[in-house]
Motif scaffolding. Structure first.
Motif, short mmCIF file in Angstrom:
data_model
loop_
_atom_site.label_atom_id
_atom_site.label_comp_id
_atom_site.label_asym_id
_atom_site.label_seq_id
_atom_site.Cartn_x
_atom_site.Cartn_y
_atom_site.Cartn_z
N UNK A 1 0.85 -1.52 0.30
CA UNK A 1 0.10 0.20 0.21
C UNK A 1 0.67 1.13 0.35
N UNK A 2 2.39 1.53 0.39
CA UNK A 2 2.50 2.03 0.56
C UNK A 2 3.31 2.29 -0.63
N UNK A 3 4.15 1.44 -1.02
CA UNK A 3 4.48 1.70 -2.61
C UNK A 3 3.23 2.20 -3.94
N UNK A 4 2.42 1.49 -3.18
CA UNK A 4 1.11 2.58 -4.24
C UNK A 4 1.00 4.19 -4.34
N UNK A 5 1.06 4.34 -2.80
CA UNK A 5 1.84 5.80 -2.05
C UNK A 5 2.92 6.60 -2.58
N UNK A 6 3.64 5.74 -3.43
CA UNK A 6 4.85 6.73 -3.75
C UNK A 6 5.98 6.76 -1.95
N UNK A 7 5.70 6.10 -1.02
CA UNK A 7 6.92 5.45 0.36
C UNK A 7 6.96 4.58 0.41
N UNK A 8 8.69 4.78 0.87
CA UNK A 8 9.39 3.59 1.19
C UNK A 8 9.38 2.30 2.08
N UNK A 9 9.13 1.67 1.82
CA UNK A 9 8.73 0.24 2.91
C UNK A 9 9.02 1.13 4.38
N UNK A 10 8.13 0.14 5.55
CA UNK A 10 8.52 0.78 7.16
C UNK A 10 9.53 0.26 7.12
N UNK A 11 10.10 1.60 8.25
CA UNK A 11 11.65 0.67 8.31
C UNK A 11 11.60 0.48 10.16
N UNK A 12 12.15 -0.94 10.35
CA UNK A 12 12.02 -1.53 12.03
C UNK A 12 11.90 -0.16 12.65
N UNK A 13 12.78 1.19 12.87
CA UNK A 13 11.88 1.98 13.90
C UNK A 13 10.54 2.81 13.59
N UNK A 14 10.05 2.58 12.58
CA UNK A 14 8.68 3.12 12.37
C UNK A 14 7.61 2.06 12.78
N UNK A 15 7.69 0.92 12.88
CA UNK A 15 6.91 -0.14 13.56
C UNK A 15 7.30 -0.32 14.55
N UNK A 16 8.60 -0.08 15.02
CA UNK A 16 8.62 -0.21 16.11
C UNK A 16 7.59 0.83 17.45
N UNK A 17 7.64 2.07 16.28
CA UNK A 17 6.85 3.62 17.27
C UNK A 17 5.06 2.98 16.79
N UNK A 18 4.85 1.95 15.92
CA UNK A 18 3.19 1.32 15.53
C UNK A 18 2.97 0.64 16.42
N UNK A 19 3.99 0.09 17.19
CA UNK A 19 3.67 -0.80 17.78
C UNK A 19 3.37 -0.40 19.14
N UNK A 20 4.22 0.70 19.26
CA UNK A 20 4.24 1.26 20.88
C UNK A 20 2.90 2.21 20.52
N UNK A 21 2.35 2.70 19.93
CA UNK A 21 1.22 3.88 19.87
C UNK A 21 -0.21 3.18 19.83
#
Length: 386
Positions: free
Chosen positions: A349-369
């Motif tokens: 879905x992010x690729x379709x929005x011209x965004x790079x894949x989620x990084x481990x740091x972003x995944x950890x932040x999403x899980x924390x929130x």
């Protein structure tokens, strides 16, 4: 030129039988038709949309559709100076107005497939048919074998080697519009005078006097000069008001007619629609109807033709999803539904929005929130003992 002649012009052979000229009707060709604003708008809209659809090449492996690199022919089909977007636009315009497009194959790959196709004007091409078979193409006076020419057709009928031309079949409507346009230019800009009544109220004129007055009047008006009379003359423009009304009416009906010939809804080219209104929940629904009912068949034909430029078992797809762009809220809702239904991953879905894949740091932040997606509240409590 006759449809069934031994040598049929691709620009003229498909013209239906009709008188060569009709009084008051302009001569219509593929070029003069572009003076009609509706013709220009229909051709521009269809060619703009189809030429800007991304061209992708695929092959199937174990039932899965896999994307493969595009051959140079589908990147710069006309050489370094003519890219795919311009090439698709030009050929689509020719297909939509003339039913055919032609190009000279000036280079081939090691597999014998075209590596470069230089497009040629429709008006310079003739198709030579002998005993029901297409044997030669004549381009700018030079004959070529069919293997040397790229010929794509649209609006075909059985037994005919060239596609039908919408411009040819719409000639009456276009010609009427262009004639009305010429009249308007003459009347409103050039000072031409419609049929009228010039009357002497003081005396009865003899035939020679009437002819002399008519001659003087016409000479003055034709040159844009002033015609001088005394108080004994009356001039009535009998047809001016009616002609102006006919001009406006003719333009309106002409536009609706042309929109139908070119398979393009009138409301999409800003034509007046008087047959009722249809309300769409969103612009996406409107675009979807246009794609399915009007543009979709042309897209499939182009895909089939372009597939001939790739080695088997590869095939070409035009990404029509670009026509169905949604507003941000609708796109987010669609992606959320597809991710929850396991039809799409977050990174896709992010690729379709011209965004790079989620990084481990972003995944950890999403899980924390928001918590870990692996353990939903339902899963966490389902195994607990009361």
């Amino acid at each position: 030129m006759s449809l069934f002649s031994k040598r049929a012009s691709a620009d003229e052979s498909q013209i239906p039988p009709r008188p060569e000229a009709r009084r008051g009707t302009a001569v219509v060709t593929n070029d003069t038709a572009l003076r009609h604003s509706a013709v220009w708008a229909c051709l521009r809209l269809r060619a703009n949309l189809i030429s800007t659809m991304p061209v992708d090449v695929y092959r199937r492996r174990n039932g899965v559709q896999l994307e493969v690199p595009k051959p140079p022919m589908l990147v710069n089909p006309g050489g370094e100076r003519v890219g795919m977007l311009e090439w698709l636009y030009s050929t689509q315009v020719d297909l939509d107005r003339g039913g055919n497009c032609f190009g000279l194959i000036t280079a081939k790959t090691a597999l014998g497939l075209p590596a470069r196709i230089d497009l040629v004007p429709l008006a310079e091409v003739s198709v030579i048919i002998r005993k029901g078979e297409l044997t030669k193409y004549r381009i700018a006076g030079v004959e070529y074998d069919p293997s040397e020419v790229w010929h794509e057709r649209q609006y075909t009928v059985a037994g005919l080697h060239v596609g039908l031309s919408p411009v040819a079949y719409a000639a009456w409507s276009i010609g009427e519009y262009l004639s009305i346009q010429d009249f308007a230019l003459d009347w409103f800009a050039g000072g031409a005078i419609p049929a009228a009544h010039l009357k002497n109220t003081a005396k009865t004129l003899t035939a020679p006097q009437a002819d002399e007055t008519k001659r003087r009047f016409k000479a003055s008006v034709a040159n844009g000069d002033v015609f001088v009379t005394g108080s004994d003359w009356e001039y009535n423009m009998l047809q001016a008001e009616q002609a102006g009304s006919d001009w406006i009416e003719g333009k309106q009906y002409g536009i609706a007619d042309i929109a139908r010939f070119f398979d393009c809804p009138g409301d999409l080219i800003d034509a007046a629609v008087s047959t009722g209104n249809i309300t769409y929940a969103s612009i996406t629904q409107r675009n979807l109807e246009f794609l399915v009912l009007h543009l979709g068949p042309a897209v499939v034909r182009r895909e089939t033709a372009l597939t001939q430029l790739t080695p088997r078992p590869q095939f070409v797809k035009l990404n029509a999803a670009s026509l169905l762009r949604m507003d941000p809220a609708a796109r987010a809702t669609t992606f959320k539904t597809q991710i929850e239904a396991r039809m799409l991953t977050p990174n896709e879905a992010r690729e379709l929005e011209d965004r790079p894949p989620l990084t481990p740091e972003q995944i950890a932040e999403f899980e924390r929130l928001f918590g870990s997606p692996r353990t939903s509240p339902t899963t966490a409590t389902s195994g607990a003992t009361p």
